[in-house]
Design a protein around this motif. Structure first.
Motif, PDB file in Angstrom:
ATOM      1  N   GLU A   1     -17.683   4.585 -69.766  1.00 46.00           N
ATOM      2  CA  GLU A   1     -17.154   5.013 -68.306  1.00 46.00           C
ATOM      3  C   GLU A   1     -16.841   6.601 -68.580  1.00 46.00           C
TER       4      GLU A   1
ATOM      5  N   GLN B   1     -19.002   9.405 -66.550  1.00 42.18           N
ATOM      6  CA  GLN B   1     -18.397  10.326 -65.551  1.00 42.18           C
ATOM      7  C   GLN B   1     -18.350  11.793 -65.699  1.00 42.18           C
TER       8      GLN B   1
ATOM      9  N   ARG C   1     -11.489   6.305 -65.758  1.00 43.03           N
ATOM     10  CA  ARG C   1     -11.567   6.765 -64.512  1.00 43.03           C
ATOM     11  C   ARG C   1     -10.168   7.499 -64.209  1.00 43.03           C
ATOM     12  N   GLU C   2      -9.177   6.889 -64.669  1.00 43.46           N
ATOM     13  CA  GLU C   2      -7.754   7.761 -64.327  1.00 43.46           C
ATOM     14  C   GLU C   2      -7.592   9.227 -65.225  1.00 43.46           C
TER      15      GLU C   2
ATOM     16  N   ARG D   1      -9.944  11.493 -63.707  1.00 46.50           N
ATOM     17  CA  ARG D   1      -9.328  12.086 -62.437  1.00 46.50           C
ATOM     18  C   ARG D   1      -8.301  13.112 -62.782  1.00 46.50           C
TER      19      ARG D   1
END
Length: 455
Positions: free
Chosen positions: A20, A24, A451-452, A455
């Motif tokens: 991921e 991303q 994802r964190e 982000r």
């Protein structure tokens, strides 16, 4: 030696974190450290001919390496919050299911297409179980099989290998926090990163406890699951496995009120050895390829033990029972259910004369000399209860292998991002965190922290 993110552990949590992150934000510099071998080098030396039992390899290829302990499992991804971990307690049930479904989509895209998704929704077996004081848990189950699971892992590695730096056969000795992030120390070198993801799995539970102690990260006592692996003719459970594949059934014993549950059901599968921290325990695998299937089905019956003060070493308790089995049998012990009920040990002649051929070469013995009475009583009760919904379960020739132990890490204190409350940028995920207990939950936790980080 500087990286944006270092991931410790190349099990499902670590793999999906790396996947991921790169998906991303491809420009990230990511390294993955793994104590075991790369996927193609993971080979258990047991061949059934020259080597028939565990020889205690320094690094167990069944338990460690790319893909983690799940690499040679039967590749079951249970999409549910009813079992497999408590991830939903941190992020909510809806988000947890969304992440598990996303993991399923990735597995389908990387070689799992065509495999079947089973479901307990609307099944007649739920009523049948309740009528016999058994409880069938709700789940959707994607069964990849050991063979297809390997292909998925192979494809994920091929995607990652040129984008992520892998360090195989490289044990991390210490994790140190500094002003700019973290120092990851191996026996030979130190590596530095801004953010660190620890995903060491169940086999890394002792290492995780040591790191938490060194860094002063709070933990709380968790449980240990102890029991046996049951092997019987596949026809006995075929009416359940043909429709559900994996049936998670829970029973509350009359004698003690303990919960006993089925775990890791392998239709037409094989029983296998596992080496965890030098202790030989038992597990089960199954294949999607009909040519690799057997005439037997196996599953675990486990009793969860939670300990209160002052005792805190639940894993040590499980290890001591497994060591006793190893001491008596030189490894895994096998016993016919009829012999157990009659209070006698199984012999090789009795095993050879049974109407079932064992799929694991184990030492005939007496499990009543190994398992605590309370646990063994619960297992016997559960077998008779299952016999009501799957007649034949309590046959004399049903085989019980012991012991099966599921070690869980002490539950590590993390927040809703699965980040340490004490250290910014230190994420602790997967089964090594004590939060997840399955392939799907561990993989989902990897996606969440990636994802964190992005982000």
């Amino acid at each position: 030696m500087n990286y944006d993110v270092i991931i410790i552990g190349a099990g499902p949590g670590g793999i999906f974190s790396a996947f991921e992150l790169i998906k991303q934000k491809p420009e990230l510099k990511v390294a993955v450290f793994e104590a075991g071998h790369s996927l193609e080098k993971r080979r258990c030396p047991i061949d059934g001919n020259k080597i028939k039992s565990c020889i205690g390899c320094k690094t167990c290829s069944i338990m460690s390496g790319f893909g983690g302990a799940g690499a040679f499992s039967d590749g079951k991804y249970n999409i549910t919050n009813d079992f497999g971990g408590t991830l939903f307690e941190y992020i909510g049930k809806k988000k947890a299911l969304e992440l598990m479904r996303y993991v399923d989509e990735i597995n389908m895209a990387y070689g799992g297409e065509g495999t079947k998704l089973y479901s307990t929704a609307g099944t007649k077996f739920k009523k049948l179980c309740i009528q016999n004081d058994l409880h069938l848990l709700d789940a959707s189950v994607r069964h990849l099989g050991t063979d297809i699971n390997y292909i998925v892992l192979e494809n994920l590695y091929n995607f990652l290998k040129d984008k992520v730096e892998f360090f195989f056969d490289t044990s991390v000795e210490h994790v140190l926090a500094n002003e700019s992030g973290y120092e990851i120390k191996t026996a030979k070198e130190s590596y530095f990163c801004r953010e660190c993801v620890i995903s060491v799995g169940r086999s890394g539970s002792k290492w995780m406890e040591k790191v938490c102690e060194e860094m002063g990260i709070p933990t709380k006592s968790n449980r240990v699951d102890i029991g046996v692996r049951v092997e019987l003719p596949a026809d006995v459970f075929s009416h359940l496995t043909d429709e559900l594949y994996e049936s998670k059934i829970v029973y509350r014993t009359e004698k003690y009120g303990d919960l006993v549950r089925t775990f890791c059901m392998n239709p037409k599968g094989a029983v296998v050895n596992e080496n965890t921290n030098g202790i030989i325990t038992v597990n089960g695998h199954s294949y999607e390829d009909p040519e690799k299937q057997t005439e037997n089905t196996n599953f675990a019956l486990l009793v969860a033990k939670h300990f209160s003060e002052p005792f805190k070493d639940s894993n040590g308790y499980g290890e001591s029972i497994a060591r006793l089995s190893n001491m008596l049998g030189g490894g895994v012990i096998v016993q016919r259910f009829g012999d157990l009920i009659r209070g006698r040990r199984s012999t090789q002649d009795r095993i050879d004369g049974a109407f079932i051929t064992p799929t694991l070469n184990a030492t005939p013995g007496d499990l009543s000399l190994v398992l605590p009475k309370r646990i063994l009583d619960g297992i016997v009760e559960m077998i008779y209860a299952l016999d009501k919904v799957a007649p034949g379960t309590a046959n004399d020739d049903t085989l019980l292998y012991g012991v099966e132990v599921k070690f869980y890490n002490m539950e590590v204190e993390v927040n809703e991002k699965l980040m340490s409350e004490k250290y910014e940028g230190l994420y602790i995920i997967g089964d090594g965190s004590g939060i997840t207990h399955s392939l799907s939950h561990a993989s989902a936790s990897g996606v969440l922290v990636a994802r964190e980080i992005v982000r």
